[in-house]
Design a protein around this motif. Structure first.
Motif, PDB file in Angstrom:
ATOM      1  N   THR B  43      45.714  46.160  29.747  1.00  0.00           N
ATOM      2  CA  THR B  43      44.476  46.030  28.972  1.00  0.00           C
ATOM      3  C   THR B  43      44.764  45.746  27.503  1.00  0.00           C
ATOM      4  N   GLN B  73      37.423  45.470  31.919  1.00  0.00           N
ATOM      5  CA  GLN B  73      37.421  46.154  33.215  1.00  0.00           C
ATOM      6  C   GLN B  73      36.053  46.778  33.513  1.00  0.00           C
ATOM      7  N   GLN B 131      29.415  43.763  37.375  1.00  0.00           N
ATOM      8  CA  GLN B 131      30.696  43.070  37.442  1.00  0.00           C
ATOM      9  C   GLN B 131      30.477  41.559  37.562  1.00  0.00           C
ATOM     10  N   ASP B 149      40.158  41.425  33.037  1.00  0.00           N
ATOM     11  CA  ASP B 149      40.835  42.712  33.200  1.00  0.00           C
ATOM     12  C   ASP B 149      40.327  43.369  34.472  1.00  0.00           C
ATOM     13  N   GLU B 150      41.163  43.430  35.470  1.00  0.00           N
ATOM     14  CA  GLU B 150      40.803  44.015  36.771  1.00  0.00           C
ATOM     15  C   GLU B 150      39.460  43.479  37.269  1.00  0.00           C
ATOM     16  N   THR B 180      45.566  42.967  37.621  1.00  0.00           N
ATOM     17  CA  THR B 180      45.083  43.555  38.865  1.00  0.00           C
ATOM     18  C   THR B 180      46.090  44.550  39.382  1.00  0.00           C
TER      19      THR B 180
END
Lengths: 64, 293, 260
Positions: B43, B73, B131, B149-150, B180
């Protein structure tokens, strides 16, 4: 000053306070996620004159 | 063409080193997976590339005025804006012209599967919807560089699949860097792998190179019992490994091909249960790399 | 400029949808009305409460309409400003703390436009609230205590507006500096009290001090303008501009503190 003028003068104060209270209560009912329990905010809004609705808008509302 | 060049990127907070001496290159229209356990510095690295954090030392060289899309994220939205209002605002701040912004916002929201929530307030969105909206705001201005980010870890398997497919469709003209820890999904969309641990890059390269280096694919022959397996090994000079009734032949330039193996097996009358091409999974490789260092 | 207008629209929407555009003016109108009303009814309230000894004659000087307007301004200076600070303490700090700012900060955002759009919106709502409060209070003062020339009232409102604009810049700078809303309110309140305290203690001869603007407004209401009023206003405007620079710079410098 006669009685009617006096009453006319006082009415807006109550109206504004009432409007703020109702406004805050309606918003509280619709609020999915207030900052604290709903019943507590309900009491604060109704019981504490003027400051109650302000407190709710500033702290309780959490900008949903 | 290189879109981004990162040289010795380091970020320290007081005495803590979050990222140390990170160097890599992102080529145009490639997908790079940033892989590592929690706390590896993924991150922090992405935040520096997104220009949210400034590095303690090192350099990030990017094309001038490059447009960047960033998906944190846990993206946070103004709950009182509708999905379209937010994507439009995002697009306009990123320089999309006023007329285009609306059109592009609608298209993007449809693209991420929010066509039924365009005019809904974000405050009423579920985690999955947020998301998706996060992805929408990251791509609405058609950025050249997409930092994620993820992007899929908060989604259920179906949503994951769907979003991976969307990302793959963007890959043709967008440079993507995403972090990830779901390695199975990463495997599908990776031109370059960056393995991070404790703020450092511990391995990098293309999926193929990394696999070759740490776990070459092999041909696995399964015999009826271990005697046949040993017999097979003694009859041939190929480099191989025996595990009970299994014979594993690493695939390499000098080693046998599947064709060779099948040919040989067809001429030998042995009890064979199966012949398979086996590829090491990214997860196995990652565990191996992390264990090695 | 383009970004300023964009962000201004966002701020407007926010203030409409969180109802600030309604409840802040309502409070100022109420403050404006309540002051003359309670003053008017105070003798009657005291009498009827029976706290006075039997036979005592209750004499209380009736305030002049000018004094009443000054008292309304005093209400704005205490409760009014407190409400404005509470209403806008989170404008920047809150966005950073919640992480909603992140998706703006990753874009080529002009922090000048960002800061100014927030100040403009907060200021417009605050000013309109103050004006409505004064006008409502003026009407009640007229009803209960007699007439004041409208032009005099408008002068007071105009001068006091400069003070409000300065205070709003202060609130937003506090919000740009602080890590969260509560901290921002503390910084804003603290500064607001300290500058008044310092001016009160040492500033007897600081005629150009912006802190004296409200007081000058009242003086003008009752008599002639203090010769320093324009100088004080000029300095207040200058300080407001400096606060803009400080606010934009701090907001930009603190962009790394947004929750990712």
């Amino acid at each position: 000053m006669d009685q009617t003028t006096m009453i006319m003068a006082l009415v807006p104060i109550f109206l504004i306070q009432l409007a703020l209270m109702i406004f805050a209560l309606v918003d509280l009912v619709k609020n999915p996620n207030p900052n604290g329990p709903k019943w507590m905010w309900g009491i604060i809004i109704v019981v504490i004159n003027l400051i109650g609705p302000i407190l709710y808008f500033v702290i309780g509302r959490k900008n949903y | 063409m290189n879109i981004v060049e990162v040289e010795n990127l380091t970020k320290r907070y007081g005495g803590e080193t979050a990222v140390e001496e990170l160097s890599f290159i992102l080529e145009k229209a490639t997908a790079t997976a940033l892989i590592g356990p929690n706390g590896a510095g993924k991150t922090t690295s992405l935040s520096m590339l997104a220009n949210l954090l400034s590095p303690t030392s090192g350099k990030i060289i990017m094309k001038k005025d490059i447009s960047i899309g960033f998906l944190p994220q846990y993206p946070q939205f103004f709950p009182w804006l509708t999905a379209i209002e937010f994507t439009e605002l995002a697009a306009k701040i990123s320089g999309v012209d006023i007329k285009q912004a609306r059109l592009q916002s609608i298209k993007t929201l449809e693209f991420v599967g929010l066509e039924n929530a365009i005019h809904k307030k974000v405050g009423s969105f579920s985690g999955g919807m947020k998301q998706r909206l996060g992805l929408a705001q990251a791509i609405v201005h058609r950025p050249e560089l997409l930092l994620l980010d993820e992007p899929i870890s908060a989604l259920d398997p179906t949503g994951r699949r769907e979003i991976m497919n969307l990302l793959k469709s963007l890959q043709q003209d967008t440079t993507i860097l995403y972090s990830t820890h779901i390695l199975n999904d990463a495997e599908e969309m990776t031109d370059q792998l960056l393995f991070m641990r404790d703020g450092r890059l511990i391995e990098q390269g293309s999926l193929k190179d990394v696999k070759k280096k740490h776990a070459a694919p092999y041909i696995q022959i399964k015999f009826g019992n271990s005697t046949y397996a040993l017999e097979f090994v003694s009859n041939h000079t190929w480099k191989c490994e025996v595990k009970e009734n299994l014979v594993l032949l690493p695939v390499s330039e000098t080693g046998p091909t599947m064709q060779d193996v099948l040919y040989v097996l067809s001429t030998e009358k042995q009890d064979i249960i199966g012949v398979e091409f086996q590829d090491a999974s990214l997860e196995e490789i990652f565990l191996k790399v992390v264990a090695n260092k | 400029m383009k970004q300023f207008l964009l962000l201004l629209k966002k701020e407007q929407l926010e203030n409409i949808r969180n109802y600030k555009i309604y409840w802040i003016p309502a409070i100022f109108i109420l403050l404006g009305i309540v002051e003359p009303t309670t003053n008017y009814f105070l003798p009657q309230i005291l009498e009827s409460s029976g706290s006075l000894p039997e036979g005592a004659v209750f004499e209380m000087p009736t305030p002049t309409p000018e004094q009443m307007l000054a008292a309304i301004m005093e209400q704005f200076q205490t409760i009014g400003i407190a409400v404005l600070i509470l209403a806008y303490m989170g404008t920047i700090a809150g966005e950073r703390k919640s992480g909603t700012a992140t998706l703006l900060y990753v874009r080529p955002l002009s922090f000048k436009a960002y800061f100014l759009s927030k100040w403009t919106t907060a200021s417009v709502i605050s000013l309109v609230s103050v004006w409505l409060g004064f006008l409502a209070g003026y009407y009640y003062t007229f009803l209960f205590f007699g007439e004041v020339a409208l032009i005099k009232v408008l002068q007071l409102i105009g001068i006091y507006s400069v003070w409000v604009l300065f205070i709003m810049a202060l609130v937003l700078v506090a919000s740009a500096i602080a890590p969260n809303s509560g901290f921002a309110a503390a910084i804003a309140f603290g500064t607001y009290l300290i500058i008044q305290l310092i001016d009160g203690l040492f500033g007897l001869n600081w005629t150009l001090s912006p802190v004296k603007i409200p007081q000058y407004g009242v003086e003008w209401l009752t008599g002639s303008p203090n010769s320093s009023v324009w100088g004080a206003i000029g300095i207040a405007i200058l300080l407001t501009l400096l606060l803009f620079a400080l606010g934009s710079w701090t907001a930009k410098r603190n962009k790394a503190k947004t929750k990712v």
